[in-house]
Design a protein around this motif. Sequence first.
Motif, PDB file in Angstrom:
ATOM      1  N   GLU A 552      11.351 -26.678  17.660  1.00  0.00           N
ATOM      2  CA  GLU A 552      12.561 -26.905  18.458  1.00  0.00           C
ATOM      3  C   GLU A 552      12.428 -28.167  19.304  1.00  0.00           C
ATOM      4  O   GLU A 552      13.421 -28.848  19.593  1.00  0.00           O
ATOM      5  CB  GLU A 552      12.822 -25.682  19.333  1.00  0.00           C
ATOM      6  N   LYS A 555      13.580 -31.886  17.921  1.00  0.00           N
ATOM      7  CA  LYS A 555      14.943 -32.398  18.039  1.00  0.00           C
ATOM      8  C   LYS A 555      15.071 -33.438  19.155  1.00  0.00           C
ATOM      9  O   LYS A 555      16.004 -34.248  19.168  1.00  0.00           O
ATOM     10  CB  LYS A 555      15.910 -31.242  18.299  1.00  0.00           C
ATOM     11  N   GLU A 556      14.145 -33.399  20.099  1.00  0.00           N
ATOM     12  CA  GLU A 556      14.170 -34.332  21.218  1.00  0.00           C
ATOM     13  C   GLU A 556      13.376 -35.602  20.922  1.00  0.00           C
ATOM     14  O   GLU A 556      13.380 -36.542  21.721  1.00  0.00           O
ATOM     15  CB  GLU A 556      13.590 -33.649  22.475  1.00  0.00           C
ATOM     16  N   LYS A 558      13.050 -38.884  19.172  1.00  0.00           N
ATOM     17  CA  LYS A 558      13.939 -39.820  18.491  1.00  0.00           C
ATOM     18  C   LYS A 558      13.270 -40.490  17.297  1.00  0.00           C
ATOM     19  O   LYS A 558      13.934 -40.887  16.337  1.00  0.00           O
ATOM     20  CB  LYS A 558      14.417 -40.888  19.479  1.00  0.00           C
ATOM     21  N   THR A 561      12.629 -37.994  12.308  1.00  0.00           N
ATOM     22  CA  THR A 561      13.934 -37.713  11.707  1.00  0.00           C
ATOM     23  C   THR A 561      13.899 -36.504  10.776  1.00  0.00           C
ATOM     24  O   THR A 561      14.881 -35.783  10.659  1.00  0.00           O
ATOM     25  CB  THR A 561      14.426 -38.935  10.908  1.00  0.00           C
ATOM     26  N   HIS A 562      12.770 -36.287  10.069  1.00  0.00           N
ATOM     27  CA  HIS A 562      12.687 -35.192   9.098  1.00  0.00           C
ATOM     28  C   HIS A 562      11.322 -34.509   9.213  1.00  0.00           C
ATOM     29  O   HIS A 562      10.357 -35.108   9.692  1.00  0.00           O
ATOM     30  CB  HIS A 562      12.872 -35.711   7.664  1.00  0.00           C
ATOM     31  N   ASP A 663      16.250 -32.154   7.667  1.00  0.00           N
ATOM     32  CA  ASP A 663      16.622 -33.064   8.740  1.00  0.00           C
ATOM     33  C   ASP A 663      16.345 -32.345  10.059  1.00  0.00           C
ATOM     34  O   ASP A 663      16.692 -31.182  10.237  1.00  0.00           O
ATOM     35  CB  ASP A 663      18.106 -33.414   8.608  1.00  0.00           C
ATOM     36  N   VAL A 664      15.744 -33.055  10.988  1.00  0.00           N
ATOM     37  CA  VAL A 664      15.382 -32.442  12.263  1.00  0.00           C
ATOM     38  C   VAL A 664      16.595 -31.850  12.956  1.00  0.00           C
ATOM     39  O   VAL A 664      16.527 -30.769  13.564  1.00  0.00           O
ATOM     40  CB  VAL A 664      14.686 -33.483  13.169  1.00  0.00           C
ATOM     41  N   LYS A 665      17.720 -32.533  12.848  1.00  0.00           N
ATOM     42  CA  LYS A 665      18.913 -32.058  13.533  1.00  0.00           C
ATOM     43  C   LYS A 665      19.432 -30.740  12.938  1.00  0.00           C
ATOM     44  O   LYS A 665      20.167 -30.020  13.602  1.00  0.00           O
ATOM     45  CB  LYS A 665      20.012 -33.127  13.469  1.00  0.00           C
ATOM     46  N   MET A 666      19.065 -30.468  11.684  1.00  0.00           N
ATOM     47  CA  MET A 666      19.545 -29.260  11.002  1.00  0.00           C
ATOM     48  C   MET A 666      18.558 -28.095  11.104  1.00  0.00           C
ATOM     49  O   MET A 666      18.805 -27.022  10.576  1.00  0.00           O
ATOM     50  CB  MET A 666      19.791 -29.570   9.514  1.00  0.00           C
ATOM     51  N   ASP A 668      16.596 -24.918  11.933  1.00  0.00           N
ATOM     52  CA  ASP A 668      16.733 -23.605  12.570  1.00  0.00           C
ATOM     53  C   ASP A 668      15.416 -22.873  12.306  1.00  0.00           C
ATOM     54  O   ASP A 668      15.051 -22.646  11.155  1.00  0.00           O
ATOM     55  CB  ASP A 668      17.917 -22.827  11.989  1.00  0.00           C
TER      56      ASP A 668
END
Length: 959
Positions: A552, A555-556, A558, A561-562, A663-666, A668
Amino acid sequence: MTKEIIETRKITSDEAAQCASEAIQIIGSIQPHGFQLVLDADTLQIVQHSSNILDILTAGSSASGYPELIGSHISQWVEFANIESLAALSSKKSVVLEIKESGRVKSSDWGCFAHRADGWISLEFSPSTGSEYDSRVLLSQIDNMVALLKASHDETALFQTLVGQLQEYTQYDRVMMYRFLPDWSGEVVAEAVSEREDIKYKGLRFPAEDIPKQARELYALSPIRLFADIDAKPCPLEPALLPNGQPLNQSLSILRSMSPVHRHYLKNMQVSASLSLSIKKGDTLWGMVVCHHNDPKVPTNDVVSQLRISGELFSEIITSYLIPAEKIKRLTYLMNAQSYIEASFNQAKMANISAALFESVLLKIQTITQYHFIGIIYREQSYILEGSSFLRLGDHTIEALKNLFSTPDAIYFQSEKLHQEKGEIPGLNGMVGIAMIRAKVPNDFYVFIGKEEVAKSIQWGGAPQTVNIVIENNERHLEPRSSFALWRQNISGESSPWQEQDRNLLEIIFNAGKDFFSTKHSQMRINQLEQSVYFDSLTGLANREHLRSFIEGLKEQKHITHVSVLFIDLDNFKDVNDFMGHETGDRLLITIAQRLNECATANDLVARLGGDEFVVVLTHQILPDPTLAELIADKIIQRIGEPILDNAHTLVITPSMGIISEDVKMLDFNETLKQADIAMYSAKNKGKNRFHIFDHKDQDLFNKKTILTMDLRDCIAENSLDIHFQAQVNAQKHVIGVEVLARWKHDNFGFVSPDVFIEIAEKNNLIYPLGLQIIEKACFQLAKWFKRKPSVDFKTLSLNISPIQLIEPNFEKDLLHILKKHAIPENRIRLEITESVFMKNYQTAITALSNLREHGITIALDDFGTGFSSLNSLWKLPIDEVKIDKSFVSSMSKDDSLFTMVESVISLCKKLNLTVVAEGVEHSIEFNILRGLGCDIYQGYLFSKPLSAEIFEKTFLEK
């Protein structure tokens, strides 16, 4: 008549048994100072009498005019104030009956005691006159005695007052109160004597053999014993037997004549007459009041009656006042002690565990309990107080204390002769008495209290356990001891006896100490959890919580990315734990953790989820790099697969791995781990020791298995699984058995293979209820066939049993219940098991199968040849039948080595008296080969496919 004492020595156990078996009364006779009449309870006619009655009643006159005794009505002899009271007599207690002056037996001369003796009415008559006593003296003192008894808590003064008043009233030369001890020896606790007595017995102990077991049993039943003149010749009862052919039961008789052994015993004490009262505590004999006189003495009927009331009064006081008072005193002390001990431990909960802490606690406990030794053992630590010295003794002391328990189930041990019974405890040599208790959970917690040696001296009224060997009329026999002189026994090597209060105190210390350690253990555990909340305690790797936080937190980042998540599970790791032990398994996990760290970079994270599951998170700074993930995966597979040397063993373990890139943003956390887990199972299904990259087909397959799992639960709840039956035939192709096969047709997926739903059931704890349902349906169907077709003659119903079912504790009971419910004979049932049942629970499986065979159930070893068993191991297994796997049967005609193997199996089974079944027989050539080799039973499509119950019945049972 001559008698010579030739030896006085220690009594042997056989001689003690002989003494204990001696009669203590002369059956069929009474003492001559009174007389006895026995009546038929229905007619009140005399059926038996003492031979002296007419002599007594006609003393100084003629007996003419007196009717015949036998057959005469009691009213011809005695007139009762209330004759109806005869019908209300009890068989448990004699009572005084009031008689009139107008009968031949006059109230001025005689008093009557009466009771039931096995249905007959026993009337005993004792003199009412010629006594120097006045019964009113005792009666006038009873109120004062009751008040004294109720108010007194000093046993010594109380007992002495009682015997003093009784001696004054009865005028016997000696009155003693005699209390039984746990070994049934007796201690004289009070004594009052006349001026004619020089010897004093108070404080002396008399051996248990003085009053043997059968005498004590009679004394507990009959409250009073009287011996008026030990030299008086017994007077027989006439006739000797009652109309029913039996002698009179004289257990409650007051006039009964005592045995020669008792007579000798009293003579040896220089006693000519005795009177004793039983004192009971509830139904148990507590002691006696014994009155001895140096001359013959005949107490009147009134005196005997009043003395019996006194004995009952003593029993009531002991039961109702002294014992409760002692209990209240003991409980008050225990409550105070418990409060103090618990407070001491509660205060200690605030401090860290240390030797000084336990020294303080044990010293506080000692101040209230006064035990010289107090000890607590927890795990490998000992905290022991000896006097005022605090000790911490080592393993040798702890081991010796633990070894005092003789069985694994024992939780309590006590001894007053520790050195004699178990030997000295190293470091605690002065402790000769110990009481110890231990916990089952935790099983490493012990508490004990101990005592030093107490040198003590017991004063006996004559040497205990001695016997006189005499020759009388040229016959050798035993006689009671003749010496009652003071004999002192010095005892060493023992502590004071352990009492119920000691055990109560030990349990208080134990419970308070156990609570203390439980609390401290919980506190330490909480501290450990707080310190290691993010790390695995065994391997030092990140744990699940750390992994969640790491993912988690990406996500912070930068520049990240993956990520690629590698989910790793070790193949067959459970076998390492099962066969080599969990310690070996733990060392293996530590090594695997080290190798995973070697394969990861500083920016990656290696975590252990638990068990043999690991996760490696690879971070990518620009784009996902599947090639890098695969390279790392290959490296991990190669590195983990390298041999591991563990002590004398070389271990090789392989991993199965699932990979997913996101992708890090995706990301869960739960979903990513689940998909990586699904991919890992796909790798296992492809043969293990490999990796598999997640795709959506894996998800679909996982979803299907999830759906099947949920629907299988519903199927079991609705009892909707089908069963089919496949025939088993002999060499003449006659059906001699049938195998039950489960079938599941799913609404959406159609036919589901048994291999699939059985595996689901085993993994989800559904196999046991599923298996019982299959057995229930099969037995129900078999019972229907028996009812419709009594001629059904196939011998066995074969049922496939999962290893998980077999080792279930209730399986045997549940199976037998189903068979009994449907009236299926046990010998009709054959359970089919596979070789895997012996791999992980060998001894449990052997025991379970052996127990089932004892009921007549037979056992078949299914799929033989595909597992680990060899031909040489067959003789060790509790089986009746071997089923050769179809893979060997179908290929044996083309492969000589398989033919030889099948031939060997059949040959060996014949020698071991095992039935052989060939599975998967589909062609005539296979059948002919097997028949030529001597195979017993055949099963396969050549004879029948698995059929529903209806089709099986039409095909095979309606011919």
